[in-house]
Design a protein around this motif. Structure first.
Motif, mmCIF file in Angstrom:
data_model
loop_
_atom_site.group_PDB
_atom_site.id
_atom_site.type_symbol
_atom_site.label_atom_id
_atom_site.label_comp_id
_atom_site.label_asym_id
_atom_site.label_seq_id
_atom_site.Cartn_x
_atom_site.Cartn_y
_atom_site.Cartn_z
ATOM 1 N N LEU A 27 6.675 9.309 5.797
ATOM 2 C CA LEU A 27 6.458 9.850 7.153
ATOM 3 C C LEU A 27 6.591 8.731 8.180
ATOM 4 N N HIS A 28 6.035 7.575 7.841
ATOM 5 C CA HIS A 28 6.141 6.426 8.745
ATOM 6 C C HIS A 28 7.607 6.067 8.979
ATOM 7 N N ARG A 29 8.379 6.008 7.871
ATOM 8 C CA ARG A 29 9.812 5.677 7.991
ATOM 9 C C ARG A 29 10.555 6.732 8.813
ATOM 10 N N ALA A 30 10.036 7.982 8.787
ATOM 11 C CA ALA A 30 10.688 9.053 9.551
ATOM 12 C C ALA A 30 10.245 9.053 11.017
ATOM 13 N N GLY A 31 9.415 8.061 11.385
ATOM 14 C CA GLY A 31 9.036 7.906 12.787
ATOM 15 C C GLY A 31 7.791 8.679 13.187
ATOM 16 N N LEU A 32 7.035 9.178 12.196
ATOM 17 C CA LEU A 32 5.813 9.922 12.514
ATOM 18 C C LEU A 32 4.605 8.990 12.397
ATOM 19 N N SER A 33 3.540 9.304 13.143
ATOM 20 C CA SER A 33 2.350 8.454 13.038
ATOM 21 C C SER A 33 1.429 9.045 11.973
ATOM 22 N N ALA A 34 1.212 8.249 10.924
ATOM 23 C CA ALA A 34 0.400 8.724 9.798
ATOM 24 C C ALA A 34 -0.739 7.749 9.527
ATOM 25 N N VAL A 35 -1.840 8.281 9.000
ATOM 26 C CA VAL A 35 -2.953 7.433 8.551
ATOM 27 C C VAL A 35 -3.247 7.824 7.107
ATOM 28 N N LEU A 36 -3.405 6.831 6.256
ATOM 29 C CA LEU A 36 -3.683 7.084 4.835
ATOM 30 C C LEU A 36 -5.156 6.784 4.558
ATOM 31 N N GLN A 71 1.506 -0.637 -6.874
ATOM 32 C CA GLN A 71 1.578 -1.940 -6.185
ATOM 33 C C GLN A 71 2.767 -1.981 -5.228
ATOM 34 N N ALA A 72 3.937 -1.511 -5.707
ATOM 35 C CA ALA A 72 5.151 -1.534 -4.881
ATOM 36 C C ALA A 72 4.959 -0.663 -3.637
ATOM 37 N N LEU A 73 4.308 0.487 -3.809
ATOM 38 C CA LEU A 73 4.060 1.364 -2.657
ATOM 39 C C LEU A 73 3.099 0.695 -1.660
ATOM 40 N N CYS A 74 2.017 0.093 -2.191
ATOM 41 C CA CYS A 74 1.032 -0.559 -1.314
ATOM 42 C C CYS A 74 1.677 -1.715 -0.558
ATOM 43 N N ASP A 75 2.513 -2.509 -1.252
ATOM 44 C CA ASP A 75 3.166 -3.649 -0.594
ATOM 45 C C ASP A 75 4.105 -3.157 0.504
ATOM 46 N N ALA A 76 4.841 -2.081 0.215
ATOM 47 C CA ALA A 76 5.768 -1.551 1.228
ATOM 48 C C ALA A 76 4.996 -1.025 2.441
ATOM 49 N N ILE A 77 3.848 -0.402 2.191
ATOM 50 C CA ILE A 77 3.009 0.102 3.294
ATOM 51 C C ILE A 77 2.478 -1.077 4.116
ATOM 52 N N ALA A 78 1.964 -2.098 3.409
ATOM 53 C CA ALA A 78 1.393 -3.263 4.109
ATOM 54 C C ALA A 78 2.468 -3.943 4.953
ATOM 55 N N GLU A 79 3.695 -4.008 4.429
ATOM 56 C CA GLU A 79 4.768 -4.712 5.132
ATOM 57 C C GLU A 79 5.145 -4.030 6.449
ATOM 58 N N THR A 80 4.901 -2.723 6.557
ATOM 59 C CA THR A 80 5.239 -2.055 7.828
ATOM 60 C C THR A 80 4.376 -2.623 8.962
ATOM 61 N N GLY A 81 3.118 -3.017 8.603
ATOM 62 C CA GLY A 81 2.203 -3.568 9.614
ATOM 63 C C GLY A 81 1.730 -2.530 10.616
ATOM 64 N N ARG A 82 2.217 -1.306 10.493
ATOM 65 C CA ARG A 82 1.859 -0.288 11.493
ATOM 66 C C ARG A 82 1.464 1.041 10.853
ATOM 67 N N LEU A 83 1.054 0.958 9.572
ATOM 68 C CA LEU A 83 0.629 2.198 8.918
ATOM 69 C C LEU A 83 -0.833 2.024 8.503
#
Ligand SMILES: Cc1cc2nc3c(=O)[nH]c(=O)nc-3n(C[C@H](O)[C@H](O)[C@H](O)COP(=O)(O)OP(=O)(O)OC[C@H]3O[C@@H](n4cnc5c(N)ncnc54)[C@H](O)[C@@H]3O)c2cc1C
Length: 390
Positions: free
Chosen positions: A23-32, A116-128
């Motif tokens: 959702l973040h990559r699609a430009g939506l604002s999401a909170v996990l 781990q790969a998903l968490c790292d990708a999320i952390a790398e966005t810095g905006r999720l």
């Protein structure tokens, strides 16, 4: 009122994390939001006893999100063929990626490494934003907004709340969505083994009197086992010393991969079927195990969940200008689009489980000759492969 997000995703397992990122990559604002820290890969070389057979379609989706390239290639294994055996010599069914015109039938990946790969990708966005650990306290839907109250009293607002909080989903209950649960009274016993022989990228499955035994290939001379079996037999297997368990599995697998040696402790997971007739409620949608729980004999649980994610992101991304993410029509579209895939998997896995649990001799004869008949129908086999590969 705090900021109104597009989506709050409750549950940060594989499916929820993937949804938040997509959702973040699609430009939506999401909170996990998750109630506990993610279960990540253990440090060192030990193999995770939870592994998944990820379909090529879902691997491609994870690739597009930048998650797949983060996985260590040395620890990924392609499944190139699959051999399924019934409980009589005539019962044999085999699938090959080559025959179906595919590069592979599935990829075997360790659970912790994928998380781990998903968490790292999320952390790398810095905006999720990830809120964890957090207890969910109350869900309220008020006209054009959903409000989630956390255990510390804080409030989060969004147009849509997605429950990806697993089989005992809190969101599902809070939204008043029903789940029809059948307890299989079985446990999935998982463990990894070193093998005497080479698996050559083949996965094996035996439909036995005492349950369904699967050996999935891992890199090198290693396999990962899932033995779905009655509770008391599972307890017996779990209590066996390492050598005795390895000997038991070597015998049950007719020694096709030579003598096995246990390399990770065995663990058990209770198995059940959960059918959720409605996947959406006002400003609420379900995905992953919160929306369906199937028997692991087809290795499709998390694959179904990733396909939920793909569909939900597709529907939300295609919304009309001015249409918000919790719009009833959008959610209905998502629910309709997912119905067939979920029903096919629920019926298929439940049917096979029941068919092979049946004792009468004529049923046993029929199911084994049925397998042999399917094996002689390349068209039907390709159809089955293409569905599982999506
Ligand atoms: C033995 C076995 C083998 C399997 N093998 C395969 C396979 O090969 N291939 C395959 O596709 N599938 C397989 N599956 C199925 C697969 O494990 C599940 O479908 C998958 O893990 C579901 O992921 P999920 O993210 O939907 O749910 P979960 O993994 O259950 O994650 C739910 C998350 O929600 C969080 N949570 C729960 N409640 C709350 C709350 N109130 N508030 C906030 N957070 C909350 C939890 O902490 C967790 O992080 C197998 C299952 C079993 C039992």
């Amino acid at each position: 009122m705090s900021a109104v997000h597009d989506a709050l995703i409750v549950g940060g397992g594989l499916v929820g994390s993937c949804l938040a990122l997509a959702l973040h990559r699609a430009g939506l604002s999401a909170v996990l939001i998750d109630s506990q820290p993610p279960q990540l890969a253990a440090a060192g070389a030990a193999w995770d006893s939870r592994v998944y057979a990820i379909s090529p379609g879902n691997a491609g989706f994870l690739e597009s999100l930048g998650v797949w390239p983060r996985l260590d290639r040395q620890r990924l294994q392609c499944v190139e063929s699959m051999v399924i055996r019934g409980d009589r010599p005539a019962g044999r069914l085999s699938f090959s990626a080559y025959d179906a015109g595919l590069r592979e039938l599935a990829h075997i990946v360790e659970s912790g490494a994928l998380q781990q790969a998903l968490c790292d990708a999320i952390a790398e966005t810095g905006r999720l934003p990830v809120v964890c650990p957090a207890q969910t306290a109350a869900l309220r839907v008020d006209g054009d907004c959903a409000q989630l109250q956390l255990g510390d009293g804080s409030l989060l607002h969004a147009r849509l709340v997605v429950g990806t909080d697993g089989g005992n989903s809190w969101v599902r209950q809070a939204a008043g969505l029903e789940a029809r649960v059948t307890d299989y009274r079985q446990t999935g016993v998982v463990a990894n083994f070193e093998t005497g022989g080479n698996h050559r990228g083949a996965a094996y499955q035996w439909f036995r009197d005492d349950g369904v035994l699967a050996l999935l290939p891992l890199p090198g001379k290693r396999v990962s086992m899932v033995w779905s079996t009655a509770g008391d037999h599972a307890q017996e297997l779990l209590a066996l010393p390492a050598e005795a368990l390895a000997a038991r599995v070597t015998e049950a697998s007719a020694g096709v991969l030579g003598a096995l040696r246990l390399i990770t402790p065995a663990a058990g997971f209770p198995l059940r079927l959960a059918h959720v007739p409605k996947l959406v409620a006002p400003r609420v949608a379900l995905a992953g195990d919160a929306a369906h729980n199937v028997h692991p004999l087809a290795g499709q649980g998390v694959n179904l969940g990733f396909r939920d994610v793909r569909e939900l992101v597709k529907v939300l991304s295609a919304r009309a200008p001015g249409q918000d993410c919790g719009d009833r029509q959008l959610l209905r579209r998502y629910e309709r689009a997912r119905r067939e895939d979920i029903a096919a998997m629920e019926l298929g896995t439940d049917g096979l489980q029941k068919l092979f649990a049946a004792r009468p001799v004529w049923v046993s004869g029929a199911r084994n000759s049925g397998m042999a008949a399917v094996d002689r129908l390349p068209f039907l086999k390709n159809l089955l492969i293409r569905h599982a590969a999506a």
